[in-house]
Design a protein around this motif. Structure first.
Motif, PDB file in Angstrom:
ATOM      1  N   LYS A   1      31.085  -9.030 -20.979  1.00 50.44           N
ATOM      2  CA  LYS A   1      29.692  -8.913 -20.531  1.00 50.44           C
ATOM      3  C   LYS A   1      28.756  -9.575 -21.540  1.00 50.44           C
ATOM      4  O   LYS A   1      27.579  -9.265 -21.606  1.00 50.44           O
ATOM      5  N   GLY A   2      29.303 -10.483 -22.315  1.00 53.01           N
ATOM      6  CA  GLY A   2      28.547 -11.144 -23.364  1.00 53.01           C
ATOM      7  C   GLY A   2      27.633 -12.229 -22.833  1.00 53.01           C
ATOM      8  O   GLY A   2      27.535 -12.472 -21.645  1.00 53.01           O
ATOM      9  N   GLY A   3      26.979 -12.857 -23.753  1.00 50.34           N
ATOM     10  CA  GLY A   3      26.039 -13.914 -23.428  1.00 50.34           C
ATOM     11  C   GLY A   3      24.994 -13.985 -24.522  1.00 50.34           C
ATOM     12  O   GLY A   3      25.286 -13.767 -25.697  1.00 50.34           O
ATOM     13  N   TYR A   4      23.777 -14.234 -24.125  1.00 49.23           N
ATOM     14  CA  TYR A   4      22.677 -14.358 -25.081  1.00 49.23           C
ATOM     15  C   TYR A   4      21.554 -13.387 -24.743  1.00 49.23           C
ATOM     16  O   TYR A   4      21.286 -13.110 -23.574  1.00 49.23           O
ATOM     17  N   VAL A   5      20.906 -12.877 -25.779  1.00 51.24           N
ATOM     18  CA  VAL A   5      19.739 -12.004 -25.652  1.00 51.24           C
ATOM     19  C   VAL A   5      18.716 -12.431 -26.696  1.00 51.24           C
ATOM     20  O   VAL A   5      19.061 -13.087 -27.686  1.00 51.24           O
ATOM     21  N   LEU A   6      17.472 -12.047 -26.479  1.00 55.42           N
ATOM     22  CA  LEU A   6      16.449 -12.314 -27.489  1.00 55.42           C
ATOM     23  C   LEU A   6      16.728 -11.472 -28.724  1.00 55.42           C
ATOM     24  O   LEU A   6      17.173 -10.325 -28.611  1.00 55.42           O
ATOM     25  N   ALA A   7      16.442 -12.020 -29.877  1.00 54.08           N
ATOM     26  CA  ALA A   7      16.671 -11.303 -31.135  1.00 54.08           C
ATOM     27  C   ALA A   7      15.576 -10.274 -31.403  1.00 54.08           C
ATOM     28  O   ALA A   7      15.787  -9.332 -32.160  1.00 54.08           O
ATOM     29  N   ARG A   8      14.422 -10.443 -30.775  1.00 49.73           N
ATOM     30  CA  ARG A   8      13.337  -9.474 -30.929  1.00 49.73           C
ATOM     31  C   ARG A   8      12.500  -9.452 -29.662  1.00 49.73           C
ATOM     32  O   ARG A   8      12.693 -10.243 -28.758  1.00 49.73           O
TER      33      ARG A   8
ATOM     34  N   SER B   1      12.357 -29.070 -26.348  1.00 47.73           N
ATOM     35  CA  SER B   1      11.493 -27.894 -26.489  1.00 47.73           C
ATOM     36  C   SER B   1      11.191 -27.254 -25.137  1.00 47.73           C
ATOM     37  O   SER B   1      11.154 -26.031 -25.022  1.00 47.73           O
ATOM     38  N   GLU B   2      10.998 -28.073 -24.128  1.00 47.09           N
ATOM     39  CA  GLU B   2      10.718 -27.533 -22.795  1.00 47.09           C
ATOM     40  C   GLU B   2      11.903 -26.737 -22.270  1.00 47.09           C
ATOM     41  O   GLU B   2      11.758 -25.608 -21.804  1.00 47.09           O
ATOM     42  N   TYR B   3      13.106 -27.291 -22.378  1.00 47.35           N
ATOM     43  CA  TYR B   3      14.302 -26.582 -21.925  1.00 47.35           C
ATOM     44  C   TYR B   3      14.528 -25.313 -22.740  1.00 47.35           C
ATOM     45  O   TYR B   3      14.937 -24.283 -22.203  1.00 47.35           O
ATOM     46  N   ALA B   4      14.276 -25.383 -24.030  1.00 45.15           N
ATOM     47  CA  ALA B   4      14.439 -24.197 -24.884  1.00 45.15           C
ATOM     48  C   ALA B   4      13.480 -23.094 -24.442  1.00 45.15           C
ATOM     49  O   ALA B   4      13.864 -21.927 -24.347  1.00 45.15           O
ATOM     50  N   LEU B   5      12.239 -23.457 -24.141  1.00 42.87           N
ATOM     51  CA  LEU B   5      11.264 -22.465 -23.665  1.00 42.87           C
ATOM     52  C   LEU B   5      11.681 -21.873 -22.327  1.00 42.87           C
ATOM     53  O   LEU B   5      11.537 -20.665 -22.109  1.00 42.87           O
ATOM     54  N   LEU B   6      12.199 -22.714 -21.436  1.00 42.92           N
ATOM     55  CA  LEU B   6      12.664 -22.218 -20.135  1.00 42.92           C
ATOM     56  C   LEU B   6      13.804 -21.215 -20.321  1.00 42.92           C
ATOM     57  O   LEU B   6      13.831 -20.168 -19.676  1.00 42.92           O
ATOM     58  N   ALA B   7      14.728 -21.528 -21.210  1.00 41.80           N
ATOM     59  CA  ALA B   7      15.844 -20.613 -21.491  1.00 41.80           C
ATOM     60  C   ALA B   7      15.315 -19.314 -22.098  1.00 41.80           C
ATOM     61  O   ALA B   7      15.746 -18.216 -21.711  1.00 41.80           O
ATOM     62  N   LEU B   8      14.381 -19.421 -23.029  1.00 39.99           N
ATOM     63  CA  LEU B   8      13.800 -18.227 -23.652  1.00 39.99           C
ATOM     64  C   LEU B   8      13.076 -17.363 -22.619  1.00 39.99           C
ATOM     65  O   LEU B   8      13.124 -16.130 -22.692  1.00 39.99           O
ATOM     66  N   LEU B   9      12.416 -17.986 -21.653  1.00 42.72           N
ATOM     67  CA  LEU B   9      11.740 -17.222 -20.593  1.00 42.72           C
ATOM     68  C   LEU B   9      12.744 -16.420 -19.769  1.00 42.72           C
ATOM     69  O   LEU B   9      12.483 -15.268 -19.414  1.00 42.72           O
ATOM     70  N   GLU B  10      13.880 -17.030 -19.459  1.00 41.05           N
ATOM     71  CA  GLU B  10      14.910 -16.299 -18.711  1.00 41.05           C
ATOM     72  C   GLU B  10      15.426 -15.119 -19.525  1.00 41.05           C
ATOM     73  O   GLU B  10      15.616 -14.026 -19.000  1.00 41.05           O
ATOM     74  N   LEU B  11      15.632 -15.329 -20.814  1.00 40.02           N
ATOM     75  CA  LEU B  11      16.103 -14.247 -21.674  1.00 40.02           C
ATOM     76  C   LEU B  11      15.034 -13.165 -21.827  1.00 40.02           C
ATOM     77  O   LEU B  11      15.357 -11.978 -21.886  1.00 40.02           O
TER      78      LEU B  11
ATOM     79  N   ARG C   1      19.682 -19.773 -31.837  1.00 40.86           N
ATOM     80  CA  ARG C   1      20.406 -18.708 -32.538  1.00 40.86           C
ATOM     81  C   ARG C   1      20.289 -18.886 -34.044  1.00 40.86           C
ATOM     82  O   ARG C   1      20.005 -17.934 -34.770  1.00 40.86           O
ATOM     83  N   ARG C   2      20.491 -20.121 -34.514  1.00 41.37           N
ATOM     84  CA  ARG C   2      20.349 -20.388 -35.958  1.00 41.37           C
ATOM     85  C   ARG C   2      18.919 -20.128 -36.425  1.00 41.37           C
ATOM     86  O   ARG C   2      18.700 -19.725 -37.564  1.00 41.37           O
ATOM     87  N   GLY C   3      17.957 -20.336 -35.542  1.00 40.57           N
ATOM     88  CA  GLY C   3      16.554 -20.100 -35.871  1.00 40.57           C
ATOM     89  C   GLY C   3      16.154 -18.633 -35.800  1.00 40.57           C
ATOM     90  O   GLY C   3      15.009 -18.282 -36.080  1.00 40.57           O
ATOM     91  N   GLY C   4      17.072 -17.776 -35.378  1.00 41.12           N
ATOM     92  CA  GLY C   4      16.815 -16.341 -35.346  1.00 41.12           C
ATOM     93  C   GLY C   4      16.024 -15.854 -34.141  1.00 41.12           C
ATOM     94  O   GLY C   4      15.567 -14.712 -34.114  1.00 41.12           O
ATOM     95  N   LEU C   5      15.891 -16.682 -33.106  1.00 44.64           N
ATOM     96  CA  LEU C   5      15.142 -16.257 -31.919  1.00 44.64           C
ATOM     97  C   LEU C   5      16.027 -15.552 -30.897  1.00 44.64           C
ATOM     98  O   LEU C   5      15.543 -14.730 -30.118  1.00 44.64           O
ATOM     99  N   ILE C   6      17.317 -15.888 -30.889  1.00 49.92           N
ATOM    100  CA  ILE C   6      18.246 -15.247 -29.953  1.00 49.92           C
ATOM    101  C   ILE C   6      19.489 -14.795 -30.707  1.00 49.92           C
ATOM    102  O   ILE C   6      19.739 -15.235 -31.828  1.00 49.92           O
ATOM    103  N   LYS C   7      20.261 -13.922 -30.051  1.00 46.19           N
ATOM    104  CA  LYS C   7      21.541 -13.460 -30.583  1.00 46.19           C
ATOM    105  C   LYS C   7      22.593 -13.692 -29.510  1.00 46.19           C
ATOM    106  O   LYS C   7      22.296 -13.629 -28.313  1.00 46.19           O
ATOM    107  N   SER C   8      23.817 -13.916 -29.962  1.00 38.19           N
ATOM    108  CA  SER C   8      24.919 -14.038 -29.004  1.00 38.19           C
ATOM    109  C   SER C   8      25.726 -12.753 -29.035  1.00 38.19           C
ATOM    110  O   SER C   8      25.863 -12.118 -30.078  1.00 38.19           O
ATOM    111  N   ILE C   9      26.215 -12.380 -27.872  1.00 35.13           N
ATOM    112  CA  ILE C   9      27.026 -11.179 -27.723  1.00 35.13           C
ATOM    113  C   ILE C   9      28.379 -11.614 -27.175  1.00 35.13           C
ATOM    114  O   ILE C   9      28.442 -12.299 -26.147  1.00 35.13           O
ATOM    115  N   ARG C  10      29.424 -11.213 -27.856  1.00 31.22           N
ATOM    116  CA  ARG C  10      30.782 -11.582 -27.437  1.00 31.22           C
ATOM    117  C   ARG C  10      31.316 -10.589 -26.414  1.00 31.22           C
ATOM    118  O   ARG C  10      30.820  -9.487 -26.291  1.00 31.22           O
ATOM    119  N   GLY C  11      32.322 -11.037 -25.690  1.00 33.46           N
ATOM    120  CA  GLY C  11      32.995 -10.150 -24.754  1.00 33.46           C
ATOM    121  C   GLY C  11      32.759 -10.525 -23.309  1.00 33.46           C
ATOM    122  O   GLY C  11      32.034 -11.467 -22.994  1.00 33.46           O
TER     123      GLY C  11
END
Length: 145
Positions: A63-70, A7-17, A51-61
């Motif tokens: 310049k892809g990566g991850y972004v917040l879903a909302r 959970s701590e690592y997930a929160l850290l990743a979410l903060l960066e996003l 991503r499965r929980g709907g908090l982030i989305k993945s972008i292909r390509g």
């Protein structure tokens, strides 16, 4: 109560996003891992769960990566914990009912403590954490003569 590494690592990743959200910029796993010192392989698993929980989305390509879903102001710390640990992790009725009056009293107090924890986790959003981080970094940069 203890916060798990997951959970701590997930929160850290979410903060960066959340930091990149206003620009619409996607972050790649290796960038997040480097910024927060999280092992790449472990981060891949955490991001898949988010991503499965709907908090982030993945972008292909390229310049892809991850972004917040909302919007980061609409994702609470409780949302992140629930996604990583399962829903209603903090407040759960799954414990067996005690057979004694004393056991019932202890259960009631413990339930109240968990509800209070839920209330606090629900009160803070990723945006709140980003703003607090910015304020602390500004304080660190300040020096007095």
């Amino acid at each position: 109560m203890v916060i798990s590494n997951k959970s701590e690592y997930a929160l850290l990743a979410l903060l960066e996003l959340a930091t990149c959200y206003p620009n619409g910029e996607a972050l790649q796993i290796r960038e997040i891992a480097a910024l927060q010192d999280i092992p790449n392989r472990y981060l891949e698993q955490l991001l898949a769960t988010l991503r499965r929980g709907g908090l982030i989305k993945s972008i292909r390509g390229a310049k892809g990566g991850y972004v917040l879903a909302r919007d980061p102001g609409k994702i609470t710390v409780l949302d992140a914990f629930s996604c990583m640990e399962g829903s209603d992790i903090v407040v759960s009725d799954s414990e067996p009912t005690p057979n004694t009056v004393e056991g019932e009293l202890i259960q009631e107090v413990w339930q109240e403590a968990r509800q209070a924890a839920n209330s606090v986790l629900e009160k803070y959003t990723l945006q709140d954490l980003c703003e607090r981080r910015s304020m602390r970094k500004q304080k660190e940069l300040m020096y007095y003569i």
